[in-house]
Design a protein around this motif. Structure first.
Motif, PDB file in Angstrom:
ATOM      1  N   ASN A  35      -3.531  -6.144 -10.136  1.00 31.73           N
ATOM      2  CA  ASN A  35      -3.301  -7.257  -9.218  1.00 31.73           C
ATOM      3  C   ASN A  35      -1.874  -7.272  -8.697  1.00 31.73           C
ATOM      4  OD1 ASN A  35      -5.931  -8.170  -9.313  1.00 31.73           O
ATOM      5  ND2 ASN A  35      -5.519  -9.572 -11.005  1.00 31.73           N
ATOM      6  N   THR A  36      -0.908  -6.955  -9.540  1.00 42.65           N
ATOM      7  CA  THR A  36       0.484  -6.888  -9.103  1.00 42.65           C
ATOM      8  C   THR A  36       0.633  -5.867  -7.987  1.00 42.65           C
ATOM      9  OG1 THR A  36       1.314  -7.574 -11.264  1.00 42.65           O
ATOM     10  CG2 THR A  36       2.855  -6.399  -9.829  1.00 42.65           C
ATOM     11  N   ILE A  39      -1.110  -7.049  -4.692  1.00 42.10           N
ATOM     12  CA  ILE A  39      -0.375  -8.126  -4.028  1.00 42.10           C
ATOM     13  C   ILE A  39       0.928  -7.604  -3.426  1.00 42.10           C
ATOM     14  CG2 ILE A  39       0.884 -10.283  -4.443  1.00 42.10           C
ATOM     15  CD1 ILE A  39      -1.377 -10.878  -6.587  1.00 42.10           C
ATOM     16  N   GLN A  40       1.706  -6.864  -4.215  1.00 39.22           N
ATOM     17  CA  GLN A  40       3.029  -6.424  -3.765  1.00 39.22           C
ATOM     18  C   GLN A  40       2.993  -5.251  -2.804  1.00 39.22           C
ATOM     19  OE1 GLN A  40       5.401  -5.731  -7.286  1.00 39.22           O
ATOM     20  NE2 GLN A  40       5.575  -7.914  -7.726  1.00 39.22           N
ATOM     21  N   HIS A  45      -3.725 -11.225  -0.708  1.00 43.84           N
ATOM     22  CA  HIS A  45      -3.418 -12.607  -1.062  1.00 43.84           C
ATOM     23  C   HIS A  45      -4.698 -13.174  -1.673  1.00 43.84           C
ATOM     24  CE1 HIS A  45      -2.645 -16.960  -0.337  1.00 43.84           C
ATOM     25  NE2 HIS A  45      -1.489 -16.570  -0.853  1.00 43.84           N
ATOM     26  N   PRO A  46      -4.807 -13.156  -3.019  1.00 49.03           N
ATOM     27  CA  PRO A  46      -6.079 -13.482  -3.677  1.00 49.03           C
ATOM     28  C   PRO A  46      -6.776 -14.751  -3.207  1.00 49.03           C
ATOM     29  CG  PRO A  46      -4.557 -12.602  -5.276  1.00 49.03           C
ATOM     30  CD  PRO A  46      -3.768 -12.780  -3.996  1.00 49.03           C
ATOM     31  N   SER A  49      -7.306 -13.827   1.223  1.00 42.15           N
ATOM     32  CA  SER A  49      -7.616 -12.566   1.905  1.00 42.15           C
ATOM     33  C   SER A  49      -9.105 -12.500   2.228  1.00 42.15           C
ATOM     34  CB  SER A  49      -7.223 -11.373   1.027  1.00 42.15           C
ATOM     35  OG  SER A  49      -5.826 -11.273   0.938  1.00 42.15           O
ATOM     36  N   TYR A  52     -11.863  -9.345  -1.448  1.00 38.71           N
ATOM     37  CA  TYR A  52     -11.273  -9.358  -2.791  1.00 38.71           C
ATOM     38  C   TYR A  52     -11.979  -8.298  -3.628  1.00 38.71           C
ATOM     39  CZ  TYR A  52     -15.364 -12.181  -4.042  1.00 38.71           C
ATOM     40  OH  TYR A  52     -16.640 -12.632  -4.222  1.00 38.71           O
TER      41      TYR A  52
END
Length: 141
Positions: A35-36, A39-40, A45-46, A49, A52
């Protein structure tokens, strides 16, 4: 992949690593290296978005433990990238120790938020481009 092949993994086998500090109260980690990265590095954007990642498979192989106050190095690679799915391999190392402590696999299928089904055109291009950077070619043996 065999247990012995996974156990021989080193940091060089993973194109992305993230330092993660252990805490005395850690019983379960809600954040993850996957997830990191999404996102990064992939713009996910959980909460909002249009797509998913739905976890459809996971497993792990345990080779040794790590505990407070050690520093964990989490490593991530992509073993397979499809139209709407991705197979990640995640490794846990203890800072200063070369032997891998654990290797896991996680499969995401990226689905449309509205339908919960894979998108007809596959996963979002920005996500796929970000994941492509982590693809490690697999041996044909």
């Amino acid at each position: 992949m065999s247990h012995s092949q996974l156990k021989s993994r080193t940091r060089k086998d993973y194109p992305y690593t993230l330092e993660y500090r252990t805490r005395w109260s850690d019983n379960d980690i809600y954040d993850s290296i996957v997830n990191t990265y999404l996102i990064q590095e992939c713009g996910l954007h959980p909460p909002s978005s249009p797509q998913y990642g739905l976890v459809v498979h996971s497993h792990g192989d345990f080779f040794g433990s790590i505990a407070f106050p050690a520093v964990a190095d989490l490593a991530l690679r992509v073993n397979k990238l499809g139209k709407s799915s991705v197979t990640y391999e995640i490794a846990l190392f203890e800072r200063g120790v070369e032997q891998v402590k654990s290797v896991g696999e996680l499969i995401h299928v990226f689905v449309d938020r509205g339908t919960g089904r894979p998108a007809a055109n596959g996963m979002d291009g920005k996500i796929k481009d970000g994941l492509q950077r982590l693809v490690v070619p697999q041996s044909k043996i």
